[in-house]
Enzyme design. Structure first.
Site, PDB file in Angstrom:
ATOM      1  CB  CYS A 183       6.040  34.778 -20.060  1.00  0.00           C
ATOM      2  SG  CYS A 183       6.659  35.207 -21.706  1.00  0.00           S
TER       3      CYS A 183
ATOM      4  CB  CYS B  91       3.700  35.654 -22.790  1.00  0.00           C
ATOM      5  SG  CYS B  91       5.064  34.508 -23.074  1.00  0.00           S
ATOM      6  CG  ASP B  92       0.929  36.760 -20.112  1.00  0.00           C
ATOM      7  OD1 ASP B  92       0.366  36.460 -21.179  1.00  0.00           O
ATOM      8  OD2 ASP B  92       1.276  35.929 -19.263  1.00  0.00           O
TER       9      ASP B  92
END
Length: 308
Positions: free
Chosen positions: A134, A137-138
């Protein structure tokens, strides 16, 4: 046989949020955690895009807070996986771990979707410390660094374009000599000068040490030669697998297995059965959107039960 007003399958943000809302509505919800207790958040390190945590919070800690909050307001959280079900009539019948059968007046499916992995060496070893599924997300953790995106579809292109806005260099590792992505997405990739496409390349190994990932080994399909591309992050964009199989005989899904819901609603094709989170979300796949859909599912379950 035990009869439950609201049974929730899955223990990620969608499931726990549904439980919080259902418990506050005095519906005595029961959660069965599923195979991955806490969902994909448990494989994430620092979460910086969930509202309310200005310093960020570890994924496992965030989902544990959700679990504790659900319990505090009255939800019954149980370890167990739904292994079979009969949704042909209410009350619905669901079997847990192939041995215990319970009845439910309503069902919220929040079993999530699991990221597809390649099965190459080092992939699981560095999961959460350089390997991610992701970018949204990261990606923030790889600012001004070099990263690799594996995949050639629309999702891979979206990830690469997103990462190119913060990373120094983005390598797209594509197994074929062309992309599966739409022309529009390919054009977006081509417009980014810091995205380099490595065609006909097979990922063979994620390379790293105690500090995390420092490269990915790829093999040229045409020449058979191997080389290591220096990167600190490897983002997998080869798709997700919705965890809907046990419900598929009864619940309508798309060809990938994502549960189909009515427009702008968590309602499925079966009255009294609702879906929330990544098991029905083909687009966003974020903790915050999963939590929001869990709220919607619980509210609709409450309205359904009141109408009986």
């Amino acid at each position: 046989m035990e009869r439950i007003k609201v049974l929730i399958a899955g223990s990620g943000p969608a499931g726990y949020t549904a439980a919080i809302y259902a418990a506050r509505a005095n519906l005595s919800p029961v959660i069965y955690s599923g195979m991955e207790l806490g969902g994909q958040l448990t494989t994430t390190t620092l979460v910086e895009n969930f509202p309310g945590f200005p310093e960020g919070i570890d994924g496992p800690a965030l989902v544990e807070n959700m679990r504790l909050q659900a319990i505090k307001v009255g939800a019954d959280v149980r370890i167990g996986t739904i292994t079979s079900c009969d949704l042909s009539a209410r009350p619905f019948k669901l079997t847990i771990d192939n041995k215990t059968t319970v009845e439910a007046d309503s069902l919220i499916i929040a079993t999530g979707a699991s990221a597809k992995y390649l099965g190459i060496e080092g992939e699981q070893e560095f999961r959460g410390s350089g390997v991610s599924a992701c970018a949204t997300c990261d990606g923030f953790f790889y600012r001004n660094q070099d990263v690799a995106v594996i995949g050639g579809g629309d999702t891979a292109c979206e990830e690469a374009v997103y990462l190119s806005g913060m990373c120094r260099k983005v390598y797209m590792i594509i197994r074929r000599d062309q992309m599966r992505a739409s022309k529009a997405m390919q054009d977006k990739v081509a417009a980014r000068e810091n995205i380099e496409i490595l065609w006909n390349s097979l990922p063979k190994q994620v390379v790293g040490d105690s500090s995390g990932v420092n490269g990915i080994k790829i093999e040229d399909k045409l020449s058979g030669e191997s080389k290591i591309v220096d990167v600190t992050g490897v983002f997998l964009a080869v798709g997700h697998h919705p965890n809907s199989e046990v419900f598929a005989p009864w619940i309508k899904t798309d060809k990938e297995g994502y549960i189909l819901t009515q427009p702008d609603s968590p309602k499925t094709n079966i009255e009294g059965v609702f879906a929330a989170g990544d098991v029905m979300d083909v687009r966003y796949k974020q903790a915050i959107t999963a939590a929001a859909s869990g709220c919607r599912a619980a509210i609709e379950a409450d309205r359904f039960l009141q109408s009986l």
